[in-house]
Structure formats: structure tokens, C-alpha cells
Design an enzyme around this catalytic site. Sequence first.
Site, mmCIF file in Angstrom:
data_model
loop_
_atom_site.group_PDB
_atom_site.id
_atom_site.type_symbol
_atom_site.label_atom_id
_atom_site.label_comp_id
_atom_site.label_asym_id
_atom_site.label_seq_id
_atom_site.Cartn_x
_atom_site.Cartn_y
_atom_site.Cartn_z
ATOM 1 N N HIS A 207 0.791 -1.234 0.000
ATOM 2 C CA HIS A 207 0.000 0.000 0.000
ATOM 3 C C HIS A 207 0.821 1.279 0.000
ATOM 4 C CE1 HIS A 207 0.827 -0.196 4.341
ATOM 5 N NE2 HIS A 207 0.585 1.094 4.361
HETATM 6 C C1 UD1 Z 1 -2.394 5.605 5.695
HETATM 7 C C2 UD1 Z 1 -1.133 6.196 6.298
HETATM 8 C C3 UD1 Z 1 0.006 5.196 6.149
HETATM 9 C C4 UD1 Z 1 -0.361 3.846 6.722
HETATM 10 C C5 UD1 Z 1 -1.668 3.361 6.134
HETATM 11 C C6 UD1 Z 1 -2.072 2.120 6.860
HETATM 12 C C7 UD1 Z 1 -0.920 8.640 6.090
HETATM 13 C C8 UD1 Z 1 -0.238 9.729 5.385
HETATM 14 N N1 UD1 Z 1 -0.733 7.408 5.585
HETATM 15 O O1 UD1 Z 1 -2.167 5.424 4.309
HETATM 16 O O2 UD1 Z 1 1.143 5.684 6.846
HETATM 17 O O3 UD1 Z 1 0.656 2.938 6.438
HETATM 18 O O4 UD1 Z 1 -2.693 4.367 6.318
HETATM 19 O O5 UD1 Z 1 -3.102 1.428 6.276
HETATM 20 O O6 UD1 Z 1 -1.583 8.860 7.069
HETATM 21 N N2 UD1 Z 1 -9.452 4.244 1.516
HETATM 22 C C9 UD1 Z 1 -10.611 3.512 1.463
HETATM 23 N N3 UD1 Z 1 -11.189 3.143 2.644
HETATM 24 C C10 UD1 Z 1 -10.695 3.484 3.859
HETATM 25 C C11 UD1 Z 1 -9.529 4.246 3.893
HETATM 26 C C12 UD1 Z 1 -8.909 4.618 2.728
HETATM 27 O O7 UD1 Z 1 -11.088 3.183 0.399
HETATM 28 O O8 UD1 Z 1 -11.270 3.100 4.892
HETATM 29 C C13 UD1 Z 1 -8.782 4.618 0.236
HETATM 30 C C14 UD1 Z 1 -9.189 5.985 -0.283
HETATM 31 O O9 UD1 Z 1 -9.228 5.916 -1.674
HETATM 32 C C15 UD1 Z 1 -8.024 6.852 0.138
HETATM 33 C C16 UD1 Z 1 -6.841 5.898 0.061
HETATM 34 O O10 UD1 Z 1 -7.375 4.640 0.453
HETATM 35 O O11 UD1 Z 1 -7.859 7.969 -0.669
HETATM 36 C C17 UD1 Z 1 -5.698 6.268 0.970
HETATM 37 O O12 UD1 Z 1 -6.119 6.439 2.321
HETATM 38 P P1 UD1 Z 1 -5.277 7.388 3.329
HETATM 39 O O13 UD1 Z 1 -5.789 7.249 4.699
HETATM 40 O O14 UD1 Z 1 -5.172 8.770 2.763
HETATM 41 O O15 UD1 Z 1 -3.827 6.797 3.239
HETATM 42 P P2 UD1 Z 1 -3.337 5.295 3.290
HETATM 43 O O16 UD1 Z 1 -2.729 4.959 1.994
HETATM 44 O O17 UD1 Z 1 -4.442 4.444 3.821
HETATM 45 N N1 UDP Z 2 -3.541 -5.811 9.119
HETATM 46 C C1 UDP Z 2 -4.726 -6.526 9.190
HETATM 47 N N2 UDP Z 2 -5.320 -6.952 8.019
HETATM 48 C C2 UDP Z 2 -4.752 -6.741 6.804
HETATM 49 C C3 UDP Z 2 -3.533 -6.022 6.752
HETATM 50 C C4 UDP Z 2 -2.953 -5.545 7.925
HETATM 51 O O1 UDP Z 2 -5.239 -6.783 10.268
HETATM 52 O O2 UDP Z 2 -5.336 -7.165 5.792
HETATM 53 C C5 UDP Z 2 -2.971 -5.281 10.392
HETATM 54 C C6 UDP Z 2 -1.577 -5.780 10.731
HETATM 55 O O3 UDP Z 2 -1.568 -6.078 12.103
HETATM 56 C C7 UDP Z 2 -0.698 -4.562 10.458
HETATM 57 C C8 UDP Z 2 -1.633 -3.417 10.778
HETATM 58 O O4 UDP Z 2 -2.888 -3.878 10.293
HETATM 59 O O5 UDP Z 2 0.429 -4.494 11.260
HETATM 60 C C9 UDP Z 2 -1.280 -2.088 10.136
HETATM 61 O O6 UDP Z 2 -1.037 -2.336 8.828
HETATM 62 P P1 UDP Z 2 -0.786 -1.360 7.629
HETATM 63 O O7 UDP Z 2 0.097 -2.138 6.726
HETATM 64 O O8 UDP Z 2 -2.078 -0.892 7.107
HETATM 65 O O9 UDP Z 2 -0.061 -0.043 8.214
HETATM 66 P P2 UDP Z 2 1.477 0.354 8.437
HETATM 67 O O10 UDP Z 2 1.951 -0.452 9.589
HETATM 68 O O11 UDP Z 2 2.230 0.120 7.177
HETATM 69 O O12 UDP Z 2 1.405 1.805 8.736
#
Ligand code: UD1
Ligand code: UDP
Length: 362
Positions: A207
Site C-alpha cells: 500500500h
Molecule cells: C495511511 C497512512 C500510512 C499507513 C496506512 C495504513 C498517512 C499519510 N498514511 O495510508 O502511513 O501505512 O494508512 O493502512 O496517514 N481508503 C478507502 N477506505 C478506507 C480508507 C482509505 O477506500 O477506509 C482509500 C481511499 O481511496 C483513500 C486511500 O485509500 O484515498 C488512501 O487512504 P489514506 O488514509 O489517505 O492513506 P493510506 O494509503 O491508507
Molecule cells: N492488518 C490486518 N489486516 C490486513 C492487513 C494488515 O489486520 O489485511 C494489520 C496488521 O496487524 C498490520 C496493521 O494492520 O500491522 C497495520 O497495517 P498497515 O500495513 O495498514 O499499516 P502500516 O503499519 O504500514 O502503517
Amino acid sequence: MPGLVLHVTGARPNFPKAAPVIEALRTHESDLEQLLVHTGQHYDAAMSDVFFRQLGLPEPDVNLGVGSGPHGAQTAAIMVGLETLFTERRPDLVVVYGDVNSTVAASLVAAKMEVPTAHVEAGLRSFDLSMPEEVNRMVTDRLAELLLVTSTDAIAHLGAEGVPAQRIHFVGNPMIDTLLRLRPRFAGDELRAQMALPQRYAVATLHRPGNVDRPEDIRGLVRCMHEVADQVRVVLPLHPRGRARLDEAGLFEHDNLQVVEPLGYLEFMGLVAAASAVITDSGGVQEETTVLGVPCLTLRPNTERPVTISHGTNRLVRRETVAAEVEAVLARGRLSQWPVPPLWDGSAGTRIAEVIARRLAG
Ligand code: UD1
Ligand code: UDP
């Protein structure tokens, strides 16, 4: 007057870090009042609700419902919501977790309102400012009063940035508290049967913007994941970011690669715990595989968690080499013994609660 501790969470990785801290404060003799805020940065049931249920987190007292958006808009919306809330509730301490936009937004609001913050997972550095998380970490640490660190390298980084030693507390890793507590309930067996997984399989998560945002990167990523799937069955619970782009680039078109929706914590950890290899760009997954002893290949040029390489089972890999690395890992099998970083022992939440209670006692 014991005081009000306000926790700010919002994105998936915040939940397994916050759960042990909230629980330890709930049972702490100091009798501090707690308020749990969900910013709504993540909102899909599979990215949020399932964690509250499975981790035993209390329902958020407040959900700001900010949703997705570009960095400026999302961070600003969180700040506007928190400023109103902090004005109403006047917390004595704000606790922020990790490195997401919700974390830095809360830190900025608290600093301007002269409310002290405690940063859980302070001091991690990738030294790569192209990662939004690195910006968030640096700003959050600069503003925090209590810097709660998971590993000794973090202490060194904060020291080098001029943070006085008395503000740094080596407390261990609360995400590992959650892992150790819930390990007996990991739910991999049923899922493995449902998915008809062979004995040997790999789990992947992808991601990071550096991997999934640009079309030119995605083509190479799809090629390398298909090369991995040529060797071993791969299960990929796919984060919503990049899903459409990866689909369009043909990621799903390999019989040995099963792309599924994001999994609940117990199901995900159940699959990871029994995997022969993990391929990931996640921060948390590097730590979890380290404790579980699962070989982890991190598809990134750097990591803010080098302790997972020095002590754990992690290796940084490139797209060009990941297939060969997977082959080597499969040939070697899983280790029978490996070192785990100090204080990743299930008691970080208790230590954090102690630091917070001491601070609020004056
Ligand atoms: C965010 C964090 C990242 C973390 C990740 C964990 C920031 C800058 N980034 O990234 O550090 O590793 O979460 O998962 O805070 N979306 C959905 N449903 C949701 C949430 C998001 O569809 O419930 C989609 C939307 O299209 C959105 C995109 O995911 O624009 C990105 O979501 P966002 O929270 O901005 O950043 P992440 O890539 O999830
Ligand atoms: N995780 C989960 N289901 C998934 C992927 C991740 O439960 O399908 C959990 C896992 O424990 C992981 C945490 O979510 O450590 C956070 O993951 P993510 O990769 O979204 O965030 P990051 O640690 O990279 O910020």
C-alpha cells in the site's frame, strides 16, 4: 483531580498500538479519565470497525468522520475537528500513535493549544522525506513532550535531534502487546481451509505510495508479484489504496495469486503466523513477522524499523530480486530460533500507562 487523557486514532495501524495503552490506563490505580477519538481517516468496516471488535477497543467517544482526501485537506479537516473538541473537553494530555496524518494533525493542534502530547512509537526514522510518514514522525516528535520509544535506535535519533534524555522513555512495542495477547485467538485455520491453501504459501501486503501510486512503478510491481506467484501460492489482502490501479495493470490475473479484501486482525495474523514467507511494504507487518519468526521480505528501499533486520527476520528487497529472495527463503525454511528486540514482551502498554500517570501526577 486525576486528569483527562485524550487518545487520537484514525488509521488501521493506530488501533493495535492504542488498545494496550487504553487498557493499561483503564486498570491503572491513577484513575485517569480517558476519551477515545477516531478521526475517521480510515472508515471501511474492514479497515476500522473490525479492529475495535477484535481488539476489545472501546467504542470511540467521538468520530470526526473526516474520510479520505489529499494530505492538506485531510490533515486540515482533522485539525479543525480536534481544535473544537480540545476546546470543549480541555484534555490534560493527548496521546498520538505512529506516523499517520491523524497523528501529526493532533500534534499540531495540541501544540498550539499548549496541551502536552505523548507520542507512542517516537524516534523512528527512514531518513526518506519522500515518505509522508517521515514528515509526520519528525513534526510529531519535535512537538511531543513525552517520547515513548519502541527500540534503541529511536533513542539515538531523538538524541541526535536534540531531544533531552529525560523526555525519552524506552517502553517497548505496544503493537507486540496486542499480538502476544491475541495470539491464542489467531484465526488462520478456517481461512486456510476456506481458501484451500497449500501447506506452503506466502502472504503479501502492498500500500505504500512509493509502490502503488505511479503507473510506471505498478507495471514492475505486478510483474514481480507474478514471478513470486510462479513459485508459491500468494494471498494478498489488498489495501484500498492502489486497488483499482493494480487491477487495471493485471495483478489479479495469475491463478496462484489470490487477491482478497483487507482481513480482520485475527484472520490476517492467523495467515501470517503460518506463512512460509511474507512480502510487504507495511511498517507493522515488519514488526509482527519479527516476533513470529516468519521470513519477511520488505519491498522498500529503506526501513524506519532497522531493528527488524538486526534482530528479526526482515530483509529489504527490490522488485528485480524479490523472486530470487523468495526462492531462497522457501529453500531455507523457517528459523527455529531468532532474537526478538528488547522489551517487545507484551508489557509496553503497562509501561506507557506508568509514564503517563507519573506525568499527570505532577
Ligand atoms: C495511511 C497512512 C500510512 C499507513 C496506512 C495504513 C498517512 C499519510 N498514511 O495510508 O502511513 O501505512 O494508512 O493502512 O496517514 N481508503 C478507502 N477506505 C478506507 C480508507 C482509505 O477506500 O477506509 C482509500 C481511499 O481511496 C483513500 C486511500 O485509500 O484515498 C488512501 O487512504 P489514506 O488514509 O489517505 O492513506 P493510506 O494509503 O491508507
Ligand atoms: N492488518 C490486518 N489486516 C490486513 C492487513 C494488515 O489486520 O489485511 C494489520 C496488521 O496487524 C498490520 C496493521 O494492520 O500491522 C497495520 O497495517 P498497515 O500495513 O495498514 O499499516 P502500516 O503499519 O504500514 O502503517
